[in-house]
Design an enzyme around this catalytic site. Structure first.
Site, mmCIF file in Angstrom:
data_model
loop_
_atom_site.group_PDB
_atom_site.id
_atom_site.type_symbol
_atom_site.label_atom_id
_atom_site.label_comp_id
_atom_site.label_asym_id
_atom_site.label_seq_id
_atom_site.Cartn_x
_atom_site.Cartn_y
_atom_site.Cartn_z
ATOM 1 N N CYS A 87 0.838 -1.206 0.000
ATOM 2 C CA CYS A 87 0.000 0.000 0.000
ATOM 3 C C CYS A 87 0.874 1.257 0.000
ATOM 4 O O CYS A 87 1.510 1.552 -1.005
ATOM 5 C CB CYS A 87 -0.977 -0.037 1.180
ATOM 6 N N HIS A 196 -3.452 -5.682 1.111
ATOM 7 C CA HIS A 196 -2.708 -5.937 2.345
ATOM 8 C C HIS A 196 -2.633 -7.429 2.694
ATOM 9 O O HIS A 196 -3.498 -7.942 3.404
ATOM 10 C CB HIS A 196 -3.372 -5.192 3.502
ATOM 11 N N GLU A 198 -0.692 -8.782 4.818
ATOM 12 C CA GLU A 198 -0.442 -8.938 6.257
ATOM 13 C C GLU A 198 -1.727 -8.971 7.078
ATOM 14 O O GLU A 198 -1.727 -9.388 8.241
ATOM 15 C CB GLU A 198 0.487 -7.827 6.767
#
Length: 225
Positions: A87, A196, A198
């Site tokens: 991002c 994302h 994660e």
């Protein structure tokens, strides 16, 4: 020996804690790197996480590009150090010249926050080798400036060299050219993506655990290096 992965924190970074957690879930050691550090502490790879580095003043990622730590990241990447930009981190890598193109305001000018299906367009990188070609993965997308754009010549190079790593599946959420969600450097060591991974490392806390494959891919690449 346990792999050591540096996770950078800039003023305004939001997702460094989750990135570090994903690193630990993969079996590696997460090493905190501060924006003012001019030392990467001997890490084996670096993650530039999401958020709003320096408040995104001037232009997203434009100020972070000049942080002392990024000078070391650029030098490391030029020597083959694996680097992942997520991002805002993707924006920083583009501003740093480690990846081509730019991330601009979403086509509808609205911030997007939703779970997003991606297609794995290339598994020939240090961060995507665990995925099957054309696999579909589900990870969160949350950005206001996620529209990837580049001159046609650059797009042709990315497509021709197989350097598009992820594409948005189905509806293009932000108007990115060629539905590009993530790209890689020519050597496949530096990867940037807007969604994302994660936030998708455990089914209990995310929409899936599909994102964990990126961090496991890194460990595979370090073992085989």
């Amino acid at each position: 020996m346990t792999a050591r992965v540096g996770v950078i924190t800039f003023p305004g970074t939001l997702d460094d804690v989750d990135a570090a957690r994903a690193v630990r879930l993969s079996g590696a050691e997460a090493v905190s790197l501060w924006h003012a550090d001019a030392d990467l502490k001997g890490v084996d790879a670096v993650i530039v996480p999401g958020g709003f580095s320096y408040g995104d003043y001037l232009r997203a990622g434009a100020i972070a590009r000049f942080a002392p730590v990024m000078g070391e990241v650029i030098r490391g990447a030029q020597g083959g150090l694996p680097v992942l930009g997520i991002c805002n981190g993707f924006q920083v890598l583009c501003e740093s010249g480690l990846l081509p193109g730019a991330l601009t305001r979403n086509e509808n000018l609205h911030f997007i926050c939703r779970d997003q299906w991606l297609t794995v367009a290339s598994n020939a990188t240090a961060w995507s080798s665990r995925y099957e070609p054309n696999a579909e993965i589900l990870v969160p997308l949350k950005s206001g400036e996620g529209r990837f754009q580049a001159p046609q010549k650059v797009l042709d190079e990315l497509e021709g060299e197989g350097r598009v790593v992820f594409r948005y599946s189905g509806e293009n959420p932000n108007g990115s050219q060629n539905s590009i969600a993530g790209i890689t450097s020519a050597n496949g060591r530096v990867v940037g993506l807007m969604p994302h991974p994660e936030h998708a490392t455990e089914a209990l806390t995310g929409p899936s655990d599909d994102g964990l494959g990126m961090f496991l891919s890194l460990l595979d690449s370090l073992v085989s290096a």
